[in-house]
Design an enzyme around this catalytic site. Structure first.
Site, PDB file in Angstrom:
ATOM      1  N   LYS A 164       6.901   5.705  18.974  1.00  0.00           N
ATOM      2  CA  LYS A 164       6.321   7.025  19.228  1.00  0.00           C
ATOM      3  C   LYS A 164       7.072   7.810  20.312  1.00  0.00           C
ATOM      4  CE  LYS A 164       1.720   5.597  17.726  1.00  0.00           C
ATOM      5  NZ  LYS A 164       0.281   5.488  18.041  1.00  0.00           N
TER       6      LYS A 164
ATOM      7  N   ASP B 215       2.431   6.566   2.067  1.00  0.00           N
ATOM      8  CA  ASP B 215       1.495   5.507   2.420  1.00  0.00           C
ATOM      9  C   ASP B 215       0.106   5.970   1.994  1.00  0.00           C
ATOM     10  OD1 ASP B 215      -0.276   3.774   3.614  1.00  0.00           O
ATOM     11  OD2 ASP B 215       0.265   4.281   5.665  1.00  0.00           O
TER      12      ASP B 215
ATOM     13  N   ASP C  21       0.801  -1.226   0.000  1.00  0.00           N
ATOM     14  CA  ASP C  21       0.000   0.000   0.000  1.00  0.00           C
ATOM     15  C   ASP C  21       0.835   1.279   0.000  1.00  0.00           C
ATOM     16  OD1 ASP C  21       1.042  -0.282   2.508  1.00  0.00           O
ATOM     17  OD2 ASP C  21      -0.865  -0.138   3.581  1.00  0.00           O
TER      18      ASP C  21
END
Length: 347
Positions: A157, A217, A106
């Site tokens: 993160k 993406d 993707d």
């Protein structure tokens, strides 16, 4: 060289485009994204691919068949339930006995796979991860590396003060076949959260390949539209046409009224009809056999094959899917039109 495409995602964030279409089959400039990526790998000597599918796999198999029309051998393996990135790789073990490529299906990237393979071999790596740079890595899993180009840590993160790296996983990998010994079978396994950290703990050499100048993406409708704008502006080269030199691509079979106005950059496909006083562009893609009525206006939008925009309509920053019709004198901004229903795009 063989490649495995991870093509099982449902594309939840890309809905409603993916309501009836597997995410890898979403068209990019008129062809499925997966086809575009297979063609790109073929240019680098990949002659066999395995497609790992899960969501609506029959639609992928019906389109590609055995790969003969693309001049490449295609095998399929399907998951009854999602197995995660590493689980899907383990599930395809029977197809690979040498160095192989794994590609998330993707993404759009200008990565030079030949050069990445060379880098992998030169480093003597167990695994190589393609990376891309982001301004704010706090929303991603960050990859830290040393001066020799090997991974030293994975941080999920991180806050700005917790890392000096702005590299994230680009979803393209090269592995040695011994990787299969490191992935448990029969359950969901994440390559990012489980396998890679464990490889690092065991002292396996994981190289970083940081030479993607373009990476995207296609996870959301706004990114889907951005991908087309980037192609039309020449920021990502996908077609033979050079949009930097000539911002308008108009097929020889298009029928454009002499009073219509075409504003580049734009792409006008085969057998498109554009009526009098219509304005098309900038940043607009018109798929094959689409119809644009008189005095209508289309800006910054993606119009799929066989779609119709009736007289006097205004379309801006939107996606009009195949066989859909925009009614006369209506105005649609920031929407996806599917089967007569308008779905707003978050902006």
């Amino acid at each position: 060289m063989k490649a495995l495409f991870l093509a099982g995602g449902k594309g939840t964030r890309l809905r409603p485009i993916t309501n009836e279409l597997p995410k890898p089959m979403v068209p990019v400039v008129g062809k499925p994204l997966l086809e575009r990526n297979i063609e790109r790998l073929k240019e680098h000597g990949v002659d066999e691919v395995v497609l790992s599918t899960c969501y609506k796999p029959y639609k992928i198999e019906k389109y590609f068949g055995n790969g003969e029309k693309l001049g490449i051998k295609i095998n399929y393996i399907s998951e009854d339930i999602p197995l995660g990135t590493a689980g899907a790789i383990k599930n395809a073990e029977e197809f690979f006995d040498d160095t192989f490529i794994v590609f998330n299906a993707d993404i759009l990237s200008d990565i030079n796979i030949s050069d990445m393979i060379r880098w992998h071999k030169e480093k003597g790596a167990f695994a190589t991860i393609a990376t891309t740079e982001v301004d704010d890595p706090s929303a991603y899993g960050v990859i830290e590396y040393d001066e020799k180009g090997f991974v030293t840590a994975f941080k999920e993160k991180p806050k700005p003060h917790e890392t000096d790296s702005n590299l994230i996983n680009a979803g393209i990998y090269i592995f040695e076949p011994e990787l299969f010994n490191e992935i448990p079978s029969g359950r969901t396994v994440s390559i990012e959260r489980e396998t890679y950290p464990q490889l690092l703990e065991k002292g396996k050499k994981i190289a970083v390949y940081n030479k993607c100048s373009y990476w995207l993406d296609l996870g959301t409708p706004d990114k889907y539209i951005k991908a087309h704008k980037d192609i039309l502006n020449g920021d990502f080269k996908m077609l033979n046409h050079d949009f930097k030199k000539s911002p308008q691509y108009i097929s020889s079979t298009a029928k454009i009224h002499q009073n219509a106005k075409i504003v580049g950059p734009c792409y006008i496909g085969e057998n498109v009809e554009i009526g009098a006083h219509a304005v098309v562009g900038p940043d607009t893609f018109l798929g094959d056999n689409s119809r644009v009525g008189a005095s209508s206006k289309i800006i910054g939008s993606v119009i799929w094959d066989n779609a119709r925009v009736e007289k006097g309509a205004l379309i801006a920053n939107s996606v009009i899917m195949s066989n859909c019709k925009v009614d006369m004198n209506t105005e649609e901004r920031n929407v996806i039109l599917t089967e007569g229903v308008c779905h707003p795009i978050a902006v």
